[in-house]
Scaffold this active site. Sequence first.
Site, PDB file in Angstrom:
ATOM      1  N   LYS A 140       0.834  -1.191   0.000  1.00 52.49           N
ATOM      2  CA  LYS A 140       0.000   0.000   0.000  1.00 52.49           C
ATOM      3  C   LYS A 140       0.878   1.254   0.000  1.00 52.49           C
ATOM      4  O   LYS A 140       1.912   1.305   0.672  1.00 52.49           O
ATOM      5  CB  LYS A 140      -0.921   0.010   1.218  1.00 52.49           C
ATOM      6  CG  LYS A 140      -1.899  -1.166   1.269  1.00 52.49           C
ATOM      7  CD  LYS A 140      -2.907  -1.107   0.147  1.00 52.49           C
ATOM      8  CE  LYS A 140      -3.913  -2.246   0.260  1.00 52.49           C
ATOM      9  NZ  LYS A 140      -4.977  -2.168  -0.750  1.00 52.49           N
ATOM     10  N   ASP A 152      -0.571   0.044  -4.396  1.00 48.54           N
ATOM     11  CA  ASP A 152      -1.998   0.356  -4.398  1.00 48.54           C
ATOM     12  C   ASP A 152      -2.245   1.610  -3.565  1.00 48.54           C
ATOM     13  O   ASP A 152      -1.924   1.647  -2.381  1.00 48.54           O
ATOM     14  CB  ASP A 152      -2.769  -0.830  -3.811  1.00 48.54           C
ATOM     15  CG  ASP A 152      -4.274  -0.655  -3.827  1.00 48.54           C
ATOM     16  OD1 ASP A 152      -4.763   0.375  -4.332  1.00 48.54           O
ATOM     17  OD2 ASP A 152      -4.977  -1.559  -3.325  1.00 48.54           O
ATOM     18  N   GLU A 192      -1.877   0.798  -8.666  1.00 50.27           N
ATOM     19  CA  GLU A 192      -3.307   0.474  -8.574  1.00 50.27           C
ATOM     20  C   GLU A 192      -4.127   1.619  -7.991  1.00 50.27           C
ATOM     21  O   GLU A 192      -3.732   2.225  -6.989  1.00 50.27           O
ATOM     22  CB  GLU A 192      -3.449  -0.768  -7.694  1.00 50.27           C
ATOM     23  CG  GLU A 192      -4.858  -1.267  -7.501  1.00 50.27           C
ATOM     24  CD  GLU A 192      -4.883  -2.577  -6.713  1.00 50.27           C
ATOM     25  OE1 GLU A 192      -5.886  -2.836  -6.035  1.00 50.27           O
ATOM     26  OE2 GLU A 192      -3.882  -3.335  -6.772  1.00 50.27           O
ATOM     27  N   GLU A 252     -11.470  -2.657  -8.977  1.00 47.27           N
ATOM     28  CA  GLU A 252     -12.165  -3.168  -7.799  1.00 47.27           C
ATOM     29  C   GLU A 252     -13.346  -2.298  -7.392  1.00 47.27           C
ATOM     30  O   GLU A 252     -14.236  -2.761  -6.694  1.00 47.27           O
ATOM     31  CB  GLU A 252     -11.204  -3.301  -6.620  1.00 47.27           C
ATOM     32  CG  GLU A 252     -10.745  -2.002  -6.003  1.00 47.27           C
ATOM     33  CD  GLU A 252      -9.888  -2.212  -4.770  1.00 47.27           C
ATOM     34  OE1 GLU A 252     -10.412  -2.028  -3.658  1.00 47.27           O
ATOM     35  OE2 GLU A 252      -8.702  -2.559  -4.914  1.00 47.27           O
ATOM     36  N   ASP A 279     -13.833  -7.411  -9.852  1.00 48.82           N
ATOM     37  CA  ASP A 279     -14.239  -8.150  -8.657  1.00 48.82           C
ATOM     38  C   ASP A 279     -15.612  -8.761  -8.945  1.00 48.82           C
ATOM     39  O   ASP A 279     -16.572  -8.052  -9.231  1.00 48.82           O
ATOM     40  CB  ASP A 279     -14.310  -7.175  -7.476  1.00 48.82           C
ATOM     41  CG  ASP A 279     -14.672  -7.818  -6.155  1.00 48.82           C
ATOM     42  OD1 ASP A 279     -15.598  -8.647  -6.130  1.00 48.82           O
ATOM     43  OD2 ASP A 279     -14.072  -7.456  -5.130  1.00 48.82           O
ATOM     44  N   HIS A 336      -9.602  -8.414  -7.872  1.00 48.58           N
ATOM     45  CA  HIS A 336      -9.497  -7.931  -6.496  1.00 48.58           C
ATOM     46  C   HIS A 336     -10.140  -8.906  -5.516  1.00 48.58           C
ATOM     47  O   HIS A 336     -11.279  -9.341  -5.720  1.00 48.58           O
ATOM     48  CB  HIS A 336     -10.207  -6.573  -6.406  1.00 48.58           C
ATOM     49  CG  HIS A 336     -10.480  -6.094  -5.015  1.00 48.58           C
ATOM     50  ND1 HIS A 336     -11.740  -6.131  -4.448  1.00 48.58           N
ATOM     51  CD2 HIS A 336      -9.655  -5.584  -4.070  1.00 48.58           C
ATOM     52  CE1 HIS A 336     -11.685  -5.640  -3.226  1.00 48.58           C
ATOM     53  NE2 HIS A 336     -10.442  -5.306  -2.956  1.00 48.58           N
TER      54      HIS A 336
END
Length: 362
Positions: free
Chosen positions: A168, A197, A223, A249, A272, A299
């Site tokens: 992250k 992400d 992401e 996602e 997703d 995701h």
Amino acid sequence: MIEIVDAVAWLVDLEVETVRTDAVQSFVKQETVFVEVTTNDGNKGIGYSYTIGTGGTSVLAMLREHLLPRLIGADAALVERVWFDLFASTRATTVGAITSLALAAVDTALWDLRCTRAGEPLWRLAGGFRPKVPLYDTEGGWLHLSTDELVAGARASQAAGWPGVKLKVGKPRLDEDVERLTAVRDAVGAGMDIMVDANQSMTQAEARRRAAAFEPLGLSWFEEPLPADDVAGHEALARGTAIPIAVGESMYSVAQFREYLARGAASIVQVDAARVGGITPWLKVAHTAEAFNVHVCPHFLMELHVSLVAAVPNGRYVEHIPQLRAITHGQMRIEDGHAVAPDTPGIGIDWDFDAIDDRRVA
């Protein structure tokens, strides 16, 4: 005709397996919405969808008050027809998260029934491209973890033979993100994929600034740098960086993915199955991405997505975030850094209904 004679839904609150934080939120709990359909030949199908802490009762209400009554008397074999009928009946609330999550719970139940009656696992009936797919780990990359913890997690994943890890980003200062990513890259070397992400936390200007700083690290994708509805922003960012841009996602319809792909705003599609409305639209997104020569790396929902990624030729990665172990018998098989698609008939999830019943809230 395989007539649906009963359809019920219920809600389970599932505890989070580990602390999970990103740049905008924390994973509070998994509200898991289940749907069970029964047909006139005595067969049953179980489907599900989820939220990460809010909205579960709203999804349940959509199912009980609007969607499930329409299923009675329908032909369960006509999955496309049933999905379209339910979608058309909810035009006032589409495209939106609540409706898509509700549709997904029904659609996965119908696919479970279809696969069970055919005696085939989902990965084969949905396409059957290959029995196992590469795995990357997210659990060692949460934003609250220290640099040392990120490095330890990445080294553990590498030692296990996994080809990638996701970290992250979105720390208050750019240098914090760079320091953390550099430490992990130095620890694992050039032979391991590192993804990042941002969870929609950045402005376009900040995303461009951070992408420029990240480029020397050889990242596999960046992401959700921007809000998911900012197609133009992602398009501009994709043109201005060598890092592949990943989105999906937080998108809820096939048309949203088509727009991203047509404008070159997505280099990785992370559709997703729960959020896009089920397996039926998931496959449409995957095949649309294939037409644009774009990989699919979905995701979350690894227990379901392993079969879908294995079904299509452009399935690239499954994301490792285990979350169903408290309510299932066994867990996803992992061999040599790959997730193995279940070979049992149905969607491949062996539910523990005693544990599920213990956690029912509605």
